[in-house]
Motif scaffolding. Structure first.
Motif, PDB file in Angstrom:
ATOM      1  N   MET A   4       0.852  -1.187   0.000  1.00 25.89           N
ATOM      2  CA  MET A   4       0.000   0.000   0.000  1.00 25.89           C
ATOM      3  C   MET A   4       0.888   1.236   0.000  1.00 25.89           C
ATOM      4  SD  MET A   4      -3.089  -1.194  -0.012  1.00 25.89           S
ATOM      5  CE  MET A   4      -4.043   0.238   0.342  1.00 25.89           C
ATOM      6  N   ALA A   5       0.426   2.250  -0.693  1.00 27.18           N
ATOM      7  CA  ALA A   5       1.136   3.526  -0.766  1.00 27.18           C
ATOM      8  C   ALA A   5       0.160   4.643  -0.407  1.00 27.18           C
ATOM      9  CB  ALA A   5       1.691   3.735  -2.163  1.00 27.18           C
ATOM     10  N   PRO A   6       0.658   5.715   0.193  1.00 25.34           N
ATOM     11  CA  PRO A   6      -0.226   6.838   0.487  1.00 25.34           C
ATOM     12  C   PRO A   6      -0.635   7.542  -0.797  1.00 25.34           C
ATOM     13  CG  PRO A   6       2.041   7.410   0.986  1.00 25.34           C
ATOM     14  CD  PRO A   6       2.035   5.950   0.623  1.00 25.34           C
ATOM     15  N   ASP A   7      -1.757   8.233  -0.751  1.00 26.45           N
ATOM     16  CA  ASP A   7      -2.206   8.972  -1.918  1.00 26.45           C
ATOM     17  C   ASP A   7      -1.292  10.175  -2.127  1.00 26.45           C
ATOM     18  OD1 ASP A   7      -3.748   9.590  -4.107  1.00 26.45           O
ATOM     19  OD2 ASP A   7      -5.192  10.751  -2.947  1.00 26.45           O
ATOM     20  N   PHE A   8      -1.067  10.524  -3.382  1.00 32.28           N
ATOM     21  CA  PHE A   8      -0.267  11.699  -3.715  1.00 32.28           C
ATOM     22  C   PHE A   8      -0.701  12.207  -5.082  1.00 32.28           C
ATOM     23  CE2 PHE A   8       2.048   7.936  -5.021  1.00 32.28           C
ATOM     24  CZ  PHE A   8       2.348   8.184  -6.351  1.00 32.28           C
ATOM     25  N   THR A   9      -0.362  13.439  -5.361  1.00 37.92           N
ATOM     26  CA  THR A   9      -0.645  14.068  -6.649  1.00 37.92           C
ATOM     27  C   THR A   9       0.645  14.686  -7.158  1.00 37.92           C
ATOM     28  OG1 THR A   9      -2.913  14.533  -5.987  1.00 37.92           O
ATOM     29  CG2 THR A   9      -2.041  15.783  -7.846  1.00 37.92           C
ATOM     30  N   LEU A  10       0.985  14.399  -8.414  1.00 42.28           N
ATOM     31  CA  LEU A  10       2.203  14.927  -9.030  1.00 42.28           C
ATOM     32  C   LEU A  10       1.904  15.370 -10.456  1.00 42.28           C
ATOM     33  CD1 LEU A  10       4.740  12.138  -7.970  1.00 42.28           C
ATOM     34  CD2 LEU A  10       4.606  14.447  -7.052  1.00 42.28           C
ATOM     35  N   PRO A  11       2.688  16.307 -10.981  1.00 45.44           N
ATOM     36  CA  PRO A  11       2.503  16.685 -12.381  1.00 45.44           C
ATOM     37  C   PRO A  11       3.097  15.631 -13.309  1.00 45.44           C
ATOM     38  CG  PRO A  11       4.252  17.990 -11.413  1.00 45.44           C
ATOM     39  CD  PRO A  11       3.660  17.158 -10.313  1.00 45.44           C
ATOM     40  N   ASN A  12       2.451  15.416 -14.450  1.00 49.47           N
ATOM     41  CA  ASN A  12       2.999  14.492 -15.436  1.00 49.47           C
ATOM     42  C   ASN A  12       3.893  15.268 -16.401  1.00 49.47           C
ATOM     43  OD1 ASN A  12       1.286  15.794 -17.226  1.00 49.47           O
ATOM     44  ND2 ASN A  12      -0.089  14.058 -17.502  1.00 49.47           N
ATOM     45  N   ALA A  13       4.289  14.646 -17.484  1.00 50.36           N
ATOM     46  CA  ALA A  13       5.220  15.251 -18.433  1.00 50.36           C
ATOM     47  C   ALA A  13       4.648  16.490 -19.116  1.00 50.36           C
ATOM     48  CB  ALA A  13       5.630  14.225 -19.478  1.00 50.36           C
ATOM     49  N   THR A  14       3.320  16.620 -19.142  1.00 44.85           N
ATOM     50  CA  THR A  14       2.707  17.790 -19.782  1.00 44.85           C
ATOM     51  C   THR A  14       2.208  18.817 -18.763  1.00 44.85           C
ATOM     52  OG1 THR A  14       0.544  16.704 -19.896  1.00 44.85           O
ATOM     53  CG2 THR A  14       2.015  16.440 -21.804  1.00 44.85           C
ATOM     54  N   GLY A  15       2.505  18.602 -17.478  1.00 41.02           N
ATOM     55  CA  GLY A  15       2.119  19.549 -16.442  1.00 41.02           C
ATOM     56  C   GLY A  15       0.767  19.292 -15.809  1.00 41.02           C
ATOM     57  N   GLU A  16       0.035  18.309 -16.309  1.00 40.23           N
ATOM     58  CA  GLU A  16      -1.268  17.957 -15.737  1.00 40.23           C
ATOM     59  C   GLU A  16      -1.043  17.237 -14.414  1.00 40.23           C
ATOM     60  OE1 GLU A  16      -5.132  15.183 -16.887  1.00 40.23           O
ATOM     61  OE2 GLU A  16      -3.373  15.211 -18.183  1.00 40.23           O
ATOM     62  N   HIS A  17      -1.822  17.588 -13.384  1.00 38.44           N
ATOM     63  CA  HIS A  17      -1.675  16.926 -12.090  1.00 38.44           C
ATOM     64  C   HIS A  17      -2.414  15.590 -12.091  1.00 38.44           C
ATOM     65  CE1 HIS A  17      -0.180  20.841 -10.904  1.00 38.44           C
ATOM     66  NE2 HIS A  17       0.414  20.186  -9.919  1.00 38.44           N
ATOM     67  N   ILE A  18      -1.709  14.552 -11.691  1.00 40.66           N
ATOM     68  CA  ILE A  18      -2.220  13.190 -11.681  1.00 40.66           C
ATOM     69  C   ILE A  18      -2.289  12.697 -10.237  1.00 40.66           C
ATOM     70  CG2 ILE A  18      -1.817  10.828 -12.488  1.00 40.66           C
ATOM     71  CD1 ILE A  18      -2.360  12.849 -14.742  1.00 40.66           C
ATOM     72  N   SER A  19      -3.444  12.192  -9.858  1.00 43.76           N
ATOM     73  CA  SER A  19      -3.657  11.673  -8.511  1.00 43.76           C
ATOM     74  C   SER A  19      -3.488  10.152  -8.511  1.00 43.76           C
ATOM     75  CB  SER A  19      -5.071  12.025  -8.038  1.00 43.76           C
ATOM     76  OG  SER A  19      -5.421  11.277  -6.904  1.00 43.76           O
TER      77      SER A  19
END
Length: 51
Positions: free
Chosen positions: A1-16
Motif C-alpha cells: 500500500m502507498a499513500p495517496d499523492f498528486t504529481l505533475p505528469n510530463a505535460t504539467g497535468e496533475h495526476i492523482s
C-alpha cells in the motif's frame, strides 16, 4: 500500500495516485535519467507494453 499523492505528469497535468488506481493497476517507476542504461532498458520495455 502507498499513500495517496498528486504529481505533475510530463505535460504539467496533475495526476492523482488514487484516481489512477480507480482505473486499474498502477506502475510507479523512478527514471534517473537518460545517462542510466538500466533506466533506459526498463523505460523501453514499458513503452513496448503500451497499445
Amino acid at each position: 500500500m502507498a499513500p495517496d499523492f498528486t504529481l505533475p505528469n510530463a505535460t504539467g497535468e496533475h495526476i492523482s495516485f488514487s484516481r489512477e488506481l480507480e482505473k486499474g493497476p498502477v506502475i510507479l517507476t523512478f527514471y534517473r535519467g537518460a545517462w542510466c542504461p538500466y533506466c533506459n532498458l526498463e523505460h523501453k520495455a514499458y513503452q513496448e507494453l503500451l497499445p
